[in-house]
Design an enzyme around this catalytic site. Structure first.
Site, PDB file in Angstrom:
ATOM      1  N   GLU A   1      21.397  13.166   3.344  1.00 25.91           N
ATOM      2  CA  GLU A   1      21.386  11.703   3.477  1.00 25.91           C
ATOM      3  C   GLU A   1      21.412  11.056   2.096  1.00 25.91           C
ATOM      4  OE1 GLU A   1      18.533  10.180   6.416  1.00 25.91           O
ATOM      5  OE2 GLU A   1      17.992   8.664   4.931  1.00 25.91           O
TER       6      GLU A   1
ATOM      7  N   TYR B   1      13.751  -4.693  10.228  1.00 24.72           N
ATOM      8  CA  TYR B   1      13.724  -3.279  10.576  1.00 24.72           C
ATOM      9  C   TYR B   1      12.814  -3.114  11.796  1.00 24.72           C
ATOM     10  CZ  TYR B   1      13.148   1.581  11.003  1.00 24.72           C
ATOM     11  OH  TYR B   1      13.134   2.835  11.551  1.00 24.72           O
TER      12      TYR B   1
ATOM     13  N   ARG C   1       0.856  -1.188   0.000  1.00 24.88           N
ATOM     14  CA  ARG C   1       0.000   0.000   0.000  1.00 24.88           C
ATOM     15  C   ARG C   1       0.889   1.233   0.000  1.00 24.88           C
ATOM     16  NH1 ARG C   1      -0.018   2.175   5.067  1.00 24.88           N
ATOM     17  NH2 ARG C   1      -1.793   3.512   4.634  1.00 24.88           N
TER      18      ARG C   1
ATOM     19  N   ARG D   1      -3.698  10.141   2.360  1.00 27.46           N
ATOM     20  CA  ARG D   1      -4.753  10.567   3.296  1.00 27.46           C
ATOM     21  C   ARG D   1      -5.674  11.525   2.583  1.00 27.46           C
ATOM     22  NH1 ARG D   1      -0.903  12.254   8.081  1.00 27.46           N
ATOM     23  NH2 ARG D   1      -0.198  10.186   8.714  1.00 27.46           N
TER      24      ARG D   1
ATOM     25  N   ARG E   1      20.880  -2.215   3.150  1.00 30.23           N
ATOM     26  CA  ARG E   1      21.165  -0.887   2.609  1.00 30.23           C
ATOM     27  C   ARG E   1      21.840  -0.092   3.706  1.00 30.23           C
ATOM     28  NH1 ARG E   1      17.406   2.841   1.613  1.00 30.23           N
ATOM     29  NH2 ARG E   1      15.694   1.685   2.536  1.00 30.23           N
TER      30      ARG E   1
ATOM     31  N   ASP F   1      11.467  -0.217  14.601  1.00 24.85           N
ATOM     32  CA  ASP F   1      11.496   1.120  15.182  1.00 24.85           C
ATOM     33  C   ASP F   1      11.898   0.986  16.645  1.00 24.85           C
ATOM     34  OD1 ASP F   1      10.938   3.075  13.269  1.00 24.85           O
ATOM     35  OD2 ASP F   1       8.804   2.586  13.263  1.00 24.85           O
TER      36      ASP F   1
ATOM     37  N   ARG G   1      17.288  13.198   1.299  1.00 21.37           N
ATOM     38  CA  ARG G   1      16.667  14.211   2.155  1.00 21.37           C
ATOM     39  C   ARG G   1      17.710  15.038   2.898  1.00 21.37           C
ATOM     40  NH1 ARG G   1      13.717  10.308   6.659  1.00 21.37           N
ATOM     41  NH2 ARG G   1      15.418   8.833   6.870  1.00 21.37           N
TER      42      ARG G   1
HETATM   43  P1  FDA Z   1      21.199  -1.088  17.467  1.00 23.75           P
HETATM   44  O1  FDA Z   1      21.761  -1.231  16.109  1.00 23.75           O
HETATM   45  O2  FDA Z   1      20.790   0.239  17.920  1.00 23.75           O
HETATM   46  O3  FDA Z   1      22.267  -1.657  18.515  1.00 23.75           O
HETATM   47  C1  FDA Z   1      23.071  -2.785  18.265  1.00 23.75           C
HETATM   48  C2  FDA Z   1      24.404  -2.570  18.930  1.00 23.75           C
HETATM   49  O4  FDA Z   1      25.161  -3.786  18.846  1.00 23.75           O
HETATM   50  C3  FDA Z   1      25.245  -1.501  18.271  1.00 23.75           C
HETATM   51  O5  FDA Z   1      25.599  -0.516  19.231  1.00 23.75           O
HETATM   52  C4  FDA Z   1      26.487  -2.248  17.780  1.00 23.75           C
HETATM   53  O6  FDA Z   1      27.672  -1.496  17.880  1.00 23.75           O
HETATM   54  C5  FDA Z   1      26.523  -3.441  18.704  1.00 23.75           C
HETATM   55  N1  FDA Z   1      27.256  -4.575  18.161  1.00 23.75           N
HETATM   56  C6  FDA Z   1      27.082  -5.162  16.955  1.00 23.75           C
HETATM   57  N2  FDA Z   1      27.990  -6.156  16.787  1.00 23.75           N
HETATM   58  C7  FDA Z   1      28.738  -6.196  17.911  1.00 23.75           C
HETATM   59  C8  FDA Z   1      29.843  -6.992  18.322  1.00 23.75           C
HETATM   60  N3  FDA Z   1      30.351  -7.943  17.535  1.00 23.75           N
HETATM   61  N4  FDA Z   1      30.386  -6.767  19.526  1.00 23.75           N
HETATM   62  C9  FDA Z   1      29.893  -5.797  20.339  1.00 23.75           C
HETATM   63  N5  FDA Z   1      28.852  -5.003  19.992  1.00 23.75           N
HETATM   64  C10 FDA Z   1      28.277  -5.193  18.784  1.00 23.75           C
HETATM   65  N6  FDA Z   1      13.379   4.163  14.956  1.00 23.75           N
HETATM   66  C11 FDA Z   1      12.345   4.954  15.361  1.00 23.75           C
HETATM   67  O7  FDA Z   1      11.561   4.543  16.218  1.00 23.75           O
HETATM   68  N7  FDA Z   1      12.209   6.212  14.815  1.00 23.75           N
HETATM   69  C12 FDA Z   1      13.060   6.713  13.887  1.00 23.75           C
HETATM   70  O8  FDA Z   1      12.898   7.834  13.432  1.00 23.75           O
HETATM   71  C13 FDA Z   1      14.136   5.875  13.466  1.00 23.75           C
HETATM   72  N8  FDA Z   1      15.022   6.335  12.539  1.00 23.75           N
HETATM   73  C14 FDA Z   1      16.013   5.490  12.090  1.00 23.75           C
HETATM   74  C15 FDA Z   1      16.859   5.948  11.096  1.00 23.75           C
HETATM   75  C16 FDA Z   1      17.858   5.106  10.611  1.00 23.75           C
HETATM   76  C17 FDA Z   1      18.769   5.590   9.529  1.00 23.75           C
HETATM   77  C18 FDA Z   1      17.953   3.789  11.092  1.00 23.75           C
HETATM   78  C19 FDA Z   1      18.958   2.835  10.538  1.00 23.75           C
HETATM   79  C20 FDA Z   1      17.120   3.344  12.097  1.00 23.75           C
HETATM   80  C21 FDA Z   1      16.141   4.197  12.599  1.00 23.75           C
HETATM   81  N9  FDA Z   1      15.282   3.782  13.617  1.00 23.75           N
HETATM   82  C22 FDA Z   1      14.263   4.603  14.025  1.00 23.75           C
HETATM   83  C23 FDA Z   1      15.424   2.432  14.215  1.00 23.75           C
HETATM   84  C24 FDA Z   1      16.285   2.407  15.472  1.00 23.75           C
HETATM   85  O9  FDA Z   1      17.607   2.801  15.171  1.00 23.75           O
HETATM   86  C25 FDA Z   1      16.250   0.966  16.027  1.00 23.75           C
HETATM   87  O10 FDA Z   1      14.947   0.690  16.478  1.00 23.75           O
HETATM   88  C26 FDA Z   1      17.176   0.714  17.157  1.00 23.75           C
HETATM   89  O11 FDA Z   1      18.481   1.061  16.784  1.00 23.75           O
HETATM   90  C27 FDA Z   1      17.130  -0.766  17.508  1.00 23.75           C
HETATM   91  O12 FDA Z   1      17.955  -1.019  18.579  1.00 23.75           O
HETATM   92  P2  FDA Z   1      18.836  -2.341  18.628  1.00 23.75           P
HETATM   93  O13 FDA Z   1      19.346  -2.404  20.010  1.00 23.75           O
HETATM   94  O14 FDA Z   1      18.060  -3.489  18.105  1.00 23.75           O
HETATM   95  O15 FDA Z   1      20.010  -2.120  17.557  1.00 23.75           O
END
Ligand code: FDA
Length: 389
Positions: free
Chosen positions: A312, A360, A175, A179, A258, A362, A289
């Site tokens: 970006e 993905y 979809r 709106r 990506r 949030d 953006r």
């Molecule tokens: P996250 O990636 O944050 O943490 C994982 C951690 O593991 C990292 O710090 C990494 O360094 C660590 N790690 C990985 N491998 C390792 C290793 N071998 N040894 C030690 N440490 C290691 N959400 C939202 O609600 N609103 C928004 O506007 C956005 N906007 C957004 C923009 C962009 C560009 C992205 C990519 C993502 C968002 N998000 C978002 C999503 C948000 O970033 C996401 O929900 C959280 O990062 C998830 O948290 P995690 O703990 O799962 O992963």
């Protein structure tokens, strides 16, 4: 190592698990992260010249309709009343997004009612039958018609995926948000806002508990570290939130992602674009953006002669790049199923978070999933001696 649980990754998933185990279950938790800071991708910091808070890994807007998550987050931060709105520049004109009655009427230079706008979009979408549309472009046109697709989706999608939308599978679009009102709030959730004193302050409070130790610049796969896969496995239960394919040495092949490149600039003006996010829908503009961070916090006392913007750019990730969005091809899904089987068999390790599940998420979803993991796996394990699987 005198701890009850090791958490790999200090993002929202890892820190929520750590906090709950430390506070509610009284367990000693060691959190490691390979980066030099906590918080994963939600980390933010003050740009040194201006003091303006910059989201290091892309703009993060908090929103949720989950009551439990909202209540949980409010224990560690207060939220501003920021409401996210996005605009898009197309052929020298600025339109509100998502596509709404305002966008449609501005684009077609009309004053259509909701019913008239629906009829117009339905007529234009009738050009292609949704059931037979195979690629992204045809599917999108079958949903919103060619003019709106070409103005607001074609160029943006092509830049996001570095691929002509006619080459992208139609299945990726089910979809497109339209709106038929003048409501241009970007999110539909019940709650929305930004942490009053920033993401990092929020994340630091989450980690701040006598039972939690955080060690930064510690890679779980670096066997020379005390806390590494080689040294910990079998001795202490592990919550792993890094990339699932890396954990298994890419045994089933690399999952595709990506990534984004960010170009940050301090400009000698008080206000560059008048809003926090401006999309650039045309293919001729290389970035997707521009974020202008001061607008996320209009309540703060930021300098009025300088601003910070971030352009970006989107591209496919290669090894060494930050993985941001799962590409999720059929081949990726096949690999993921194989990794899920391996993960199930891996004794003493639970996989979570966006990297650990190749999804993905949030922020509110990552926090909600972490709370569920504590309820369903860790509490039964630590309280009732259930197996750690
Ligand atoms: P996250 O990636 O944050 O943490 C994982 C951690 O593991 C990292 O710090 C990494 O360094 C660590 N790690 C990985 N491998 C390792 C290793 N071998 N040894 C030690 N440490 C290691 N959400 C939202 O609600 N609103 C928004 O506007 C956005 N906007 C957004 C923009 C962009 C560009 C992205 C990519 C993502 C968002 N998000 C978002 C999503 C948000 O970033 C996401 O929900 C959280 O990062 C998830 O948290 P995690 O703990 O799962 O992963």
């Amino acid at each position: 190592m005198n701890v009850d649980l090791v958490v790999v990754g200090s993002g929202f998933f890892g820190l929520t698990v750590a906090r709950q185990c430390a506070e509610d279950l009284g367990k000693k938790v060691l959190v490691i992260d390979r980066r030099h800071h906590i918080g994963g991708n939600a980390y933010s910091e003050a740009e040194p010249e201006t003091g303006i808070e910059v989201h290091r890994y892309g703009a993060h807007l908090f929103h949720t309709s989950n009551e439990r998550v909202w209540e949980y987050c409010n224990r560690y931060t207060k939220f501003t009343d920021y409401v996210h709105r996005v605009f898009s520049i197309y052929q020298g004109e600025v339109f509100p997004l998502p596509v709404s009655l305002a966008t449609i009427n501005q684009y077609f230079r009309k004053a259509l009612s909701p019913t008239e706008a629906r009829a117009l979009v339905a007529e234009q979408a009738g050009e292609i039958d949704t059931a037979t549309a195979e690629n992204f472009e045809d599917k999108a046109i079958s949903l919103i018609g060619r003019p709106l697709y070409e103005a607001f989706f074609r160029g943006y999608t092509a830049k996001q995926w570095q691929t002509d939308p006619r080459e992208l599978p139609g299945a990726t679009v089910t979809r497109l948000p339209v709106r038929y009102t003048y409501d241009n709030r970007y999110f539909n959730d019940t709650y929305e806002g930004l942490p009053v004193d920033g993401y990092t302050a929020w994340l630091e409070r989450l980690a701040d508990h006598p039972n939690i130790e955080v060690r930064l610049e510690t890679d779980f796969f670096d066997a020379s570290q005390e806390v590494s896969k080689t040294n910990v496995l079998g001795n202490v239960p592990v919550i792993y939130t890094g990339p699932v394919d890396t954990y298994f040495d890419n045994a089933e092949g690399e999952l595709s992602w990506r990534t984004l490149d960010f170009e940050q600039e301090v400009l000698p003006v008080g206000d560059f674009q008048g809003t926090s996010v401006m999309n650039y829908a045309e293919e001729g503009v290389p970035y997707t953006r521009i974020h202008e961070f001061r607008h996320f916090h209009p309540e703060r006392d930021y300098p009025n002669d300088k601003t910070v913007i971030m352009r970006e750019f989107s591209r496919f990730a290669t090894s060494g790049d930050e993985p941001y969005y799962p590409v999720n091809t059929a081949e990726d899904r096949r690999k993921l199923l194989a990794y899920r089987d391996l993960a199930k068999q891996e004794k003493g390790v639970l996989f979570g978070g966006r990297l650990g599940t190749y999804k993905y998420l949030d922020m509110h979803m990552a926090i909600g999933a972490a709370l569920s993991m504590v309820d369903n796996k860790l509490t039964p394990h630590f309280r009732d001696g259930a197996a750690f699987t």
